[in-house]
Design an enzyme around this catalytic site. Structure first.
Site, PDB file in Angstrom:
ATOM      1  N   SER A  80       0.831  -1.197   0.000  1.00  0.00           N
ATOM      2  CA  SER A  80       0.000   0.000   0.000  1.00  0.00           C
ATOM      3  C   SER A  80       0.873   1.257   0.000  1.00  0.00           C
ATOM      4  CB  SER A  80      -0.957  -0.052   1.202  1.00  0.00           C
ATOM      5  OG  SER A  80      -1.959   0.921   1.089  1.00  0.00           O
ATOM      6  N   ASP A 217      -5.738  -3.106  -2.782  1.00  0.00           N
ATOM      7  CA  ASP A 217      -4.714  -2.899  -1.770  1.00  0.00           C
ATOM      8  C   ASP A 217      -4.171  -4.205  -1.188  1.00  0.00           C
ATOM      9  OD1 ASP A 217      -3.347  -2.109   0.649  1.00  0.00           O
ATOM     10  OD2 ASP A 217      -4.446  -0.221   0.567  1.00  0.00           O
TER      11      ASP A 217
END
Length: 359
Positions: A80, A217
């Site tokens: 991320s 993500d």
């Protein structure tokens, strides 16, 4: 809403990754027996990545001349927001430049939301967020384009491993540079695509569409990518566990608690289960890494409860509190941290001409 950013796309991402995986052990590349294998592991956490960027900037200020953070690691893993930093460092962007993106322009990616529901407009915005991501992905894409430009993922001078997640058929993905002959796909993607894919946090930013699939993500399964990095090192190179040395930087965690009564109730009591899952996977990854390679070989630096109390999209609080916390932690643990920066690593090999292999 930001205007659509037309960015160059790389080779379509490999989406059927499970079917393309090796069915036998990977041939491990040689590695000197007396040489450590140093890993930098960077957690996810949205705008709280400013903690990691500030810490690395402090390190950079203590390195001689034009040395880069990436010069000192054999492999960098990032999930991320940590993936964004990892890709930037791999392309030899200064930690200071990455830090400025978080501090000076992070509020463009995560603009502050009105507090409360006082007007009709506020109510409309609230209900809109029930069905659409909270933030405009084109702003993030513009920022990534500004710093990564038209670089390919394979242009990284570091070996990189970047976790992500694929839908509609739920499947994990780990983007890898071409640092092993088996890896022949991901290096042809654009660097911004990889950074964008790993940072597409559900409900916050829309996923990256590619080839009929959507990348989300990596924090959904590996918010702390330390184990992903260790497995990569051990499976791709002929090294022992004792040779691994890991600098792991978090974004804030605090033990999740749920009452006995709530634990025995229904859906409403477990509405925060995602928070619990992210804490447990992050905490467990560190504990497993320490058990596997030894506490002395894992340096974990994290803002703890200070970072945990800040929401991942709260730019104002993150940039107000976390840089100060990072500088304080750096000073307190300077000897532990700087031991990773005593000697530069050898440049990695590129296997771009390889035409056969697996992910």
């Amino acid at each position: 809403m930001a205007s659509k950013v037309e960015l160059a796309r790389g080779q379509p991402a490999l989406t059927n990754r499970r079917a393309s995986s090796r069915q036998t052990s990977r041939e491990r590349l040689p590695w000197p027996e007396d040489k450590p294998f140093r890993i930098l592991s960077l957690d996810g956490g949205g705008i709280k990545g400013v903690y990691a960027s500030t810490l690395l900037r402090a390190v950079e200020d203590h390195l001689a001349g034009d040395s880069s953070i990436g010069d000192y690691f054999d492999l960098i893993a990032g999930t991320s927001t940590g993936g964004i930093i990892a890709v930037g460092l791999g392309l030899r962007h200064r930690a200071a430049a990455i830090d400025e993106m978080y501090r000076l322009r992070g509020n463009k990616i995560f603009p502050p939301s009105p507090r409360g529901l006082e007007t009709v407009t506020d109510l409309a915005r609230f209900f809109k967020q029930l069905f659409r991501p909270k933030f405009d992905a084109t702003v993030l894409e513009s920022e990534l384009s500004g710093i990564l430009r038209n670089a390919h993922f394979g242009d990284s001078l570091n070996r990189l491993v970047i976790p992500a997640f694929i839908v509609p058929k739920a499947e994990i993905a780990v983007f890898k540079t071409d640092h092993h002959p088996d890896y022949r796909y991901d290096h042809l993607m654009m660097a911004w695509e990889v950074a964008r894919a790993t940072s597409a946090a559900p409900t916050f930013i829309a996923g990256l569409e590619d080839g009929g699939h959507i990348f989300l993500d990596g924090g959904l399964w590996a918010n702390n990518p330390i184990i992903v990095a260790i497995v990569e090192a051990m499976s791709a190179f002929d090294i022992s566990l004792g040779q691994l040395q890991v600098l792991s930087i978090g974004t804030g965690s605090s033990q999740f608690e749920i009452s006995r009564t709530a634990a025995l109730l229904g859906i409403w009591s477990w509405r925060f289960a995602l928070n619990a899952a992210m804490y447990l996977t992050t905490d467990n990854a560190t504990a497993q890494a320490q058990l596997l390679i030894g506490h002395e070989n894992v340096c974990r630096v994290d803002p703890g409860s200070v970072g945990h109390s800040i929401q991942m999209d709260d730019w104002e609080q993150a940039t107000k509190i976390l840089p100060r916390e990072a500088e304080k932690n750096f000073e307190a643990r300077r000897p532990e941290i700087l031991r990773f920066f005593q000697e530069k690593c050898e440049p990695r090999l590129h296997f771009r001409d390889n035409q056969s292999g697996q992910v």
